[in-house]
Write an enzyme that holds these catalytic residues in place. Structure first.
Site, PDB file in Angstrom:
ATOM      1  N   HIS A 116      40.860  39.544  27.161  1.00  0.00           N
ATOM      2  CA  HIS A 116      41.994  40.036  27.959  1.00  0.00           C
ATOM      3  C   HIS A 116      43.109  38.985  28.041  1.00  0.00           C
ATOM      4  CE1 HIS A 116      43.629  42.220  31.623  1.00  0.00           C
ATOM      5  NE2 HIS A 116      44.147  41.012  31.794  1.00  0.00           N
ATOM      6  N   GLU A 117      42.747  37.757  28.379  1.00  0.00           N
ATOM      7  CA  GLU A 117      43.778  36.718  28.536  1.00  0.00           C
ATOM      8  C   GLU A 117      44.451  36.400  27.210  1.00  0.00           C
ATOM      9  OE1 GLU A 117      44.748  36.203  31.412  1.00  0.00           O
ATOM     10  OE2 GLU A 117      42.976  36.953  32.455  1.00  0.00           O
ATOM     11  N   HIS A 149      47.236  38.675  26.615  1.00  0.00           N
ATOM     12  CA  HIS A 149      48.518  38.220  27.183  1.00  0.00           C
ATOM     13  C   HIS A 149      49.132  37.143  26.296  1.00  0.00           C
ATOM     14  CE1 HIS A 149      47.936  40.527  30.797  1.00  0.00           C
ATOM     15  NE2 HIS A 149      46.964  39.773  31.280  1.00  0.00           N
TER      16      HIS A 149
HETATM   17  N1  ARG Z   1      42.573  39.827  36.330  1.00  0.00           N
HETATM   18  C1  ARG Z   1      42.717  38.999  35.183  1.00  0.00           C
HETATM   19  C2  ARG Z   1      44.128  39.133  34.587  1.00  0.00           C
HETATM   20  O1  ARG Z   1      44.946  39.908  34.994  1.00  0.00           O
HETATM   21  C3  ARG Z   1      41.597  39.178  34.190  1.00  0.00           C
HETATM   22  C4  ARG Z   1      40.909  40.491  34.073  1.00  0.00           C
HETATM   23  C5  ARG Z   1      39.686  40.354  33.158  1.00  0.00           C
HETATM   24  N2  ARG Z   1      38.854  41.524  33.140  1.00  0.00           N
HETATM   25  C6  ARG Z   1      37.585  41.525  32.673  1.00  0.00           C
HETATM   26  N3  ARG Z   1      36.892  42.637  32.614  1.00  0.00           N
HETATM   27  N4  ARG Z   1      37.017  40.440  32.220  1.00  0.00           N
HETATM   28  O2  ARG Z   1      44.535  38.450  33.678  1.00  0.00           O
HETATM   29 ZN    ZN Z   2      45.763  40.325  32.829  1.00  0.00          ZN
END
Ligand code: ARG
Ligand code: ZN
Ligand code: CA
Length: 230
Positions: free
Chosen positions: A144-145, A148
């Site tokens: 996820h990161e 970004h």
């Molecule tokens: N809340 C974090 C973000 O907005 C990470 C979300 C990660 N989710 C997961 N299922 N590992 O960057």
């Molecule tokens: Zn995120």
């Protein structure tokens, strides 16, 4: 046909003591994390290669490296290696009250030019594959990161209206998903909520895709801002 690019990864392990519960994660978990990223980015044109693991004893960084604080800037200034194409990942504990509950955060490609040393991904050490963070220990926080870091936004950005995440094939979503609410439909526009998308907030086990539109966006973002031509 687009080609492939292998992103060199510097994995910076920050720990408070030489105990796994203080962030001293083994090399095997670091390599398992790279393997998960390679599986999840299969089909995007990107792959990841571990170039170096650094290990740093620093309880202040481990506890307090929240977004937008001097502590995380200090950490990155001390540890960051490589150029605009190099991915620096930092594992920390987020134990301070201001950081508690965070899984991770990242900079975006367009940020690099203005603040190169701040570039990178900071994640909770226990989110690595096999880590202790229940429901978030399959390595998808890094997936996820890094999303970004290559220029993707959350599909729920902007809620039901407007340009959202600037990707047409991720249906608009009113609010982040939690757990794995497959079939949820929070916006009247076409399409169910993309709760299994890597850029939503679902549990790790729920997540399984980037859309073609996200792949096109990430390729164009890294070409524009990181000089990566696939
Ligand atoms: N809340 C974090 C973000 O907005 C990470 C979300 C990660 N989710 C997961 N299922 N590992 O960057
Ligand atoms: Zn995120
Ligand atoms: Ca969208």
């Amino acid at each position: 046909v687009a080609g492939n690019f292998t992103i060199p990864v510097i994995f910076n392990v920050v720990y408070a003591s030489m105990n796994i519960s203080d962030g001293y994660v083994p090399d095997s978990q670091v390599q398992a994390q790279i393997d998960v990223m390679n599986q999840d980015y299969n089909g995007t044109g990107l792959s990841f290669q571990l170039q170096n693991i650094t290990r740093t004893l620093n309880a202040t960084w481990f506890n307090n490296a929240a977004p937008n604080v001097d502590v995380q800037t200090d950490m990155k200034n001390a540890l960051r290696q490589g150029d605009v194409k190099t991915l620096n990942i930092y594992t920390v504990g987020f134990t301070s009250s201001s950081a508690l509950g965070l899984l991770g955060y990242s900079t975006f490609p367009a940020d690099y030019a203005g603040d190169p040393m701040n570039d990178g991904v900071v994640i909770l050490y226990s989110s690595l594959p096999g880590g202790s963070e229940a429901s978030f220990n399959l390595g998808r926080t890094s997936t996820h990161e890094v999303g970004h870091w290559v220029g993707l936004y959350h599909p729920f950005q902007g809620g039901c209206d407007g340009p959202g995440d600037y990707v047409d094939d991720t249906p608009a979503e009113a609010i982040p998903a939690a757990g794995c609410p497959i079939g949820r439909d929070t916006c009247s526009s076409p399409g169910l909520d993309p709760v299994q998308n890597y850029m939503d907030y679902s549990n790790d086990a729920c997540m399984n895709n980037f859309t073609p539109g996200q792949i096109a966006r990430l390729q164009s973002q890294i070409q524009t801002y990181r000089g990566i031509q696939l």
